[in-house]
Structure formats: structure tokens, C-alpha cells
Design a protein around this motif. Structure first.
Motif, PDB file in Angstrom:
ATOM      1  N   TYR A  96      -2.488   2.492  11.517  1.00 18.64           N
ATOM      2  CA  TYR A  96      -2.181   2.634  10.091  1.00 18.64           C
ATOM      3  C   TYR A  96      -1.240   3.804   9.806  1.00 18.64           C
ATOM      4  O   TYR A  96      -0.955   4.090   8.640  1.00 18.64           O
ATOM      5  CB  TYR A  96      -3.474   2.775   9.277  1.00 18.64           C
ATOM      6  CG  TYR A  96      -3.895   1.443   8.683  1.00 18.64           C
ATOM      7  CD1 TYR A  96      -3.523   1.073   7.398  1.00 18.64           C
ATOM      8  CD2 TYR A  96      -4.618   0.526   9.437  1.00 18.64           C
ATOM      9  CE1 TYR A  96      -3.885  -0.147   6.870  1.00 18.64           C
ATOM     10  CE2 TYR A  96      -4.973  -0.697   8.925  1.00 18.64           C
ATOM     11  CZ  TYR A  96      -4.605  -1.034   7.638  1.00 18.64           C
ATOM     12  OH  TYR A  96      -4.947  -2.260   7.132  1.00 18.64           O
ATOM     13  N   ARG A 100      -0.039   4.865   6.132  1.00 19.63           N
ATOM     14  CA  ARG A 100      -0.701   6.028   5.549  1.00 19.63           C
ATOM     15  C   ARG A 100       0.204   7.252   5.426  1.00 19.63           C
ATOM     16  O   ARG A 100       0.018   8.083   4.526  1.00 19.63           O
ATOM     17  CB  ARG A 100      -1.918   6.370   6.422  1.00 19.63           C
ATOM     18  CG  ARG A 100      -2.786   7.499   5.921  1.00 19.63           C
ATOM     19  CD  ARG A 100      -3.948   7.774   6.865  1.00 19.63           C
ATOM     20  NE  ARG A 100      -3.480   8.122   8.197  1.00 19.63           N
ATOM     21  CZ  ARG A 100      -3.689   7.389   9.283  1.00 19.63           C
ATOM     22  NH1 ARG A 100      -4.380   6.283   9.204  1.00 19.63           N
ATOM     23  NH2 ARG A 100      -3.219   7.772  10.459  1.00 19.63           N
ATOM     24  N   SER A 103       1.742   8.886   2.228  1.00 20.40           N
ATOM     25  CA  SER A 103       0.888   9.560   1.246  1.00 20.40           C
ATOM     26  C   SER A 103       0.804  11.058   1.497  1.00 20.40           C
ATOM     27  O   SER A 103       0.347  11.811   0.622  1.00 20.40           O
ATOM     28  CB  SER A 103      -0.521   8.946   1.248  1.00 20.40           C
ATOM     29  OG  SER A 103      -1.177   9.193   2.469  1.00 20.40           O
TER      30      SER A 103
END
Length: 253
Positions: A96, A100, A103
């Protein structure tokens, strides 16, 4: 009370986020080191139905509770972490990572007197080549290999209705591998396939399957199966060129 979702402007969302920031600081004071907006609002690419996502970073000895709630017309996700946890999450490398990392890189600071977000934004992009290749190897075993096995099994058993699902899963999984290989994170899950197809290093067959998935052209089951097989061949050739071997020659124990 209006039903959700309803459109809101960027200015309205920012004003609400600032009011939440003020409330948090009034409740927790110096325990909070930083508050920032991430996601599409943090990047400045939000749309009228985008939600609000906030990082709240606290001192290590003062954790506070996270929240996810709807206060019409807004939906807000408040992700809380101590400063050590926040750095560790930014450093994590797994499948991920391409989803991710943005962010932690694209954060709009609301309260950041120590410039913590500026420091942490460098962490996700500093992962080593060895860590990326090991992550790609493990993910290939965990997901794409099993997905192709399911695609072949269901076709052999005549369960052709599974093929569109399997093709979508394979395209999504390959896109994450492409993001890892290129050290690029995606701007949003909604554009993952198109952004992956535009990256320099990718396996043969990906663009064709990604186009079929994004266009919803999955009714011809044999064509879908053929696109999956073409991508699987391309994926293995690509791994070979990248110097990643995911198969053992003997028992590993």
C-alpha cells in the motif's frame, strides 16, 4: 438537516477544518504538535463531494482518540498518532506504499510550529531499492500469483462470471507494483490505473487490461481472459528485467 453527500466548496471545507483544529487545540493544547489536512483537500485537488482528512500528531506520552464522523454537510476523518507512530507509519513499506505515501507527502498544515510535516514528507520517498524489491517480491506471491490461479481455475470450471472481478483485481494489484517500481505514489485511488499506465516502468499488457477495466469493457469473457494472460506473461518478464525472483529452487526451511 441535509442528507449527505451534498456539494461543498473548498473554502467551506477549509473553514470547517480550521474550526476543528481550533477545537482540538483548545481541548488538548501543547499535547498536539501538528494538525494538517491530507488527501485531495490537502493536495488542492478536491471536488465538491470530497471529504476532509486530518492528521493530528501528538506528543508521545499524550495519545488522543481518532474520529471518523459526518456532521452535515461535511464528512471528516481525524487520524491521530503520536509523533513516533506518525514517523513509523510514514516509513512503512508494503504493497500500500503507492496508495498511502501521498498522505504523508502532500499535507496542508493548519498547525505546525515545529515544521513536522516538512520533515516527515521526505521519509516515504527515501525507501531503499532493496526494500522496494523485497516488498514487490512478497506482494507478487501474496496477491497477483493467487489471482491468476483463480482466473485460470474459474475459466477451466466454466465460472466465467468471475473473470471481470479477477481482471479488475489483477489490474489493481499490478498498479501497486508499478507504483512501487517507479517510486511514485498515486494522487487518488480513483485514478490509480490511469496513472500507473502513464509511468515509465511497467509490464507489457498492463495498459491494455487497465483500459478495458476503466472503460468497463469486460463483457467478452474470452477477451478478458486473454488480456489477463498477456499481463501475466508481461509481469513475469518485467520482474526478470528488474532482477526480482519470487520463486524458490528448494524448500526455504
Amino acid at each position: 438537516m441535509q442528507p449527505y453527500p451534498v456539494p461543498t466548496t473548498r473554502e467551506q471545507k477549509l473553514a470547517f477544518a480550521r474550526s476543528v483544529k481550533d477545537r482540538l487545540l483548545s481541548l488538548h493544547g501543547d499535547a498536539i504538535l501538528a494538525i494538517g489536512i491530507y488527501g485531495s483537500l490537502g493536495r488542492g485537488t478536491d471536488g465538491p463531494y470530497s471529504d476532509i482528512e486530518l492528521h493530528v500528531v501528538t506528543q508521545d506520552n499524550v495519545p488522543i482518540q481518532g474520529h471518523e464522523f459526518i456532521l452535515p454537510p461535511f464528512k471528516l476523518e481525524l487520524s491521530s498518532a503520536t509523533v513516533t507512530e506518525f514517523r513509523e507509519k510514514a516509513r512503512r513499506i508494503d504493497d500500500y506504499w503507492p496508495i498511502r505515501s501521498g498522505s504523508y507527502v502532500d499535507v496542508y498544515p493548519l498547525h505546525d510550529p515545529l515544521s513536522l510535516f516538512e520533515e516527515v514528507k521526505k521519509i516515504p520517498l527515501s525507501v531503499s531499492d532493496e526494500a522496494v524489491k523485497e516488498t514487490m517480491k512478497q506482494f507478487m506471491i501474496w496477491e497477483p500469483y493467487e489471482t491468476v490461479a483463480k482466473i485460470r481455475t474459474n475459466r477451466a470450471e466454466g465460472n466465467l462470471g468471475y473473470l471481470p472481478t479477477g481482471a479488475t483485481d489483477l489490474a489493481w494489484q499490478t498498479a501497486k507494483l508499478i507504483g512501487l517500481a517507479n517510486r511514485r505514489y498515486f494522487s487518488t485511488r480513483a485514478r490509480t490505473l490511469t496513472e500507473a499506465a502513464a509511468m515509465a516502468s511497467k509490464p507489457a499488457g498492463f495498459s491494455a487490461l487497465a483500459t478495458a477495466v476503466t472503460a468497463g469493457e469486460l463483457s467478452d469473457r474470452e477477451r478478458v481472459y486473454g488480456l489477463c494472460e498477456e499481463l501475466w506473461t508481461g509481469l513475469n518478464d518485467w520482474f526478470s528485467r528488474l532482477g526480482i525472483s519470487y520463486m524458490e529452487t528448494e524448500l526455504p526451511f
